[in-house]
Design an enzyme around this catalytic site. Structure first.
Site, PDB file in Angstrom:
ATOM      1  N   ASP A 113      54.402  83.798  24.156  1.00 48.51           N
ATOM      2  CA  ASP A 113      53.649  84.239  22.981  1.00 48.51           C
ATOM      3  C   ASP A 113      53.961  85.701  22.664  1.00 48.51           C
ATOM      4  O   ASP A 113      54.173  86.081  21.507  1.00 48.51           O
ATOM      5  CB  ASP A 113      52.147  84.048  23.248  1.00 48.51           C
ATOM      6  CG  ASP A 113      51.297  84.323  22.013  1.00 48.51           C
ATOM      7  OD1 ASP A 113      51.787  84.094  20.879  1.00 48.51           O
ATOM      8  OD2 ASP A 113      50.146  84.763  22.155  1.00 48.51           O
ATOM      9  N   ARG A 136      55.014  81.637   4.236  1.00 50.70           N
ATOM     10  CA  ARG A 136      54.223  82.423   5.195  1.00 50.70           C
ATOM     11  C   ARG A 136      54.534  82.060   6.651  1.00 50.70           C
ATOM     12  O   ARG A 136      53.978  82.646   7.564  1.00 50.70           O
ATOM     13  CB  ARG A 136      52.731  82.202   4.932  1.00 50.70           C
ATOM     14  CG  ARG A 136      52.228  82.788   3.606  1.00 50.70           C
ATOM     15  CD  ARG A 136      50.769  82.411   3.382  1.00 50.70           C
ATOM     16  NE  ARG A 136      49.918  82.881   4.457  1.00 50.70           N
ATOM     17  CZ  ARG A 136      48.940  82.172   5.044  1.00 50.70           C
ATOM     18  NH1 ARG A 136      48.701  80.946   4.670  1.00 50.70           N
ATOM     19  NH2 ARG A 136      48.206  82.696   6.002  1.00 50.70           N
ATOM     20  N   LYS A 137      55.398  81.069   6.847  1.00 57.53           N
ATOM     21  CA  LYS A 137      55.664  80.597   8.210  1.00 57.53           C
ATOM     22  C   LYS A 137      56.950  81.180   8.791  1.00 57.53           C
ATOM     23  O   LYS A 137      57.997  81.141   8.152  1.00 57.53           O
ATOM     24  CB  LYS A 137      55.757  79.064   8.234  1.00 57.53           C
ATOM     25  CG  LYS A 137      54.457  78.368   7.864  1.00 57.53           C
ATOM     26  CD  LYS A 137      54.629  76.854   7.893  1.00 57.53           C
ATOM     27  CE  LYS A 137      53.323  76.161   7.534  1.00 57.53           C
ATOM     28  NZ  LYS A 137      53.485  74.692   7.462  1.00 57.53           N
TER      29      LYS A 137
END
Lengths: 251, 251
Positions: free
Chosen positions: B169, B214-215
């Site tokens: 992450d 937006r991805k």
């Protein structure tokens, strides 16, 4: 000898995340039926003595309330007014699994002595992961009550995606280990739906999806304690393993 | 005023995981062009001063060697013998993002003051996450050198799946934030291929897959430092956000 014991006892996710000690005894001595005098070979470190799943002063009233709710379901009253075991079972949780684990080539004696379970490695109560896992064998599910401490920050004021992933691995792995024996995580697929503020108390609901040969598929949802808000959804795959190599067993 | 600043500066994954301070200044004052006297409104806590991505005595020779390799690529020599900026850039890393972050309803002032970035919250050097991220803007990729401390244990002697997820992450989010601005993690899909012993040094290689509106889609592979062994593979999806709500901004 120790390698022999190790090869049969290691329900990895169970040991790490809270199988009862009595059950570990059963696993250890299931076939050999050794007498209790084999305690001298007890492969757990003294650090295991603190059960981290007991309430402590860092718990918010909300954490305590949800804990009390599930804890009460672990014991029910019969028609005769007697107390008997309920559908839920609270799992204890320790910060070390096995002191004889040797890991791989990289694991020095020094690291081995200091190693602690990731979710229980911070000593300050309430600072990191506060959680308790309850399992329901009949329903093949478990619930984890979790309070996110201030050391778990990701986006400002919110819990790190990695800390949420860690709890998902912990909860789903506990259920998989409980149902399937020794397993290791093979896949985690996590959808983050809404941010989780630091300090909040949430529920991890985990259910068995299916078991296919060596594969155990588990689902997980993370919600607010009243279950009105969905924070995270995930699926997890665990694979049953022969764990001897993790202990450096040579047989 | 602070809410106004906050709304435009928060490249969440960038701030958390290592954007240069000078760039934060540019973000903060891009439109308002305020003079340096607005330092009194500097929204970072003093705790930001330690850059955790500097070498320390807990680093193994292997960790130091790989760090030196990528660090050398941050500055190259021209034909004239002059030093100039290379293709790679080392990102600093702090343990706190913003002291004015207010989070949601649950975030008390106490938690707010004590909050620390999850991957930098353990003070003891070498005990938990030791890592440095290098980005290559041209190649839209980054590499992270990581040494797994003894407090990250999952299966006995090995790194917890959640600690690996946390680093995935962190690394993928750093790249996404670097390329797309303010983002939050929407999905992590992680395949664990082979266990990672505690104490080992590994490389996280992250690449941009694509950007769709937006991805931002990013991939990640975790390998041994010589890249001969694959430990983990992952894909990550980040969504660009308006971050005002994380700061409790009202206007």
């Amino acid at each position: 000898m120790l390698g022999h014991i190790a090869r049969r006892l290691c329900h990895l996710h169970q040991i790490s995340n809270g199988l009862r000690i009595s059950n570990l005894f059963q696993l250890l001595f299931k076939e050999t039926r050794r007498p209790v005098s084999t305690m001298s070979l007890w492969p757990f470190s003294a650090a295991m003595s603190r059960d981290f799943s007991q309430p402590n002063s860092s718990w918010s009233p909300e954490m305590r309330r949800v804990y009390d709710h599930y804890n009460a379901l672990c014991e029910v009253e019969t028609e005769n007014g007697e107390k008997t075991r309920g559908p839920w079972r609270k799992l204890p949780s320790y910060n070390r699994s096995l002191k004889y684990a040797t890991g791989g080539a990289y694991l020095s004696k020094l690291i081995q002595a200091k190693a602690r379970l990731f979710t229980r490695s911070v000593k300050e109560q309430g600072a990191a992961f506060e959680y308790v896992v309850f399992v329901n064998k009949e329903e093949k599910s478990c619930v984890c009550v979790f309070q996110a401490g201030h050391l778990l920050e990701g986006a400002p004021g919110h819990v790190h995606g990695g800390a949420i992933a860690t709890m998902i691995d912990t909860v789903t792995g506990t259920l998989a280990g409980y149902l399937s024996g020794p397993v290791m995580t093979a896949n985690l697929n996590i959808d983050y739906r809404s941010p989780m503020p630091l300090g909040s108390v949430v529920l991890f609901h985990s259910n068995l999806d299916r078991i296919e040969g060596r594969k155990t598929f588990v689902t997980c949802k993370v919600t607010s304690t009243d279950e009105s808000k969905l924070h995270t959804e995930a699926t997890a795959l665990f694979v049953s393993i022969n764990v001897g190599h993790l202990f450096g067993a040579r047989s």
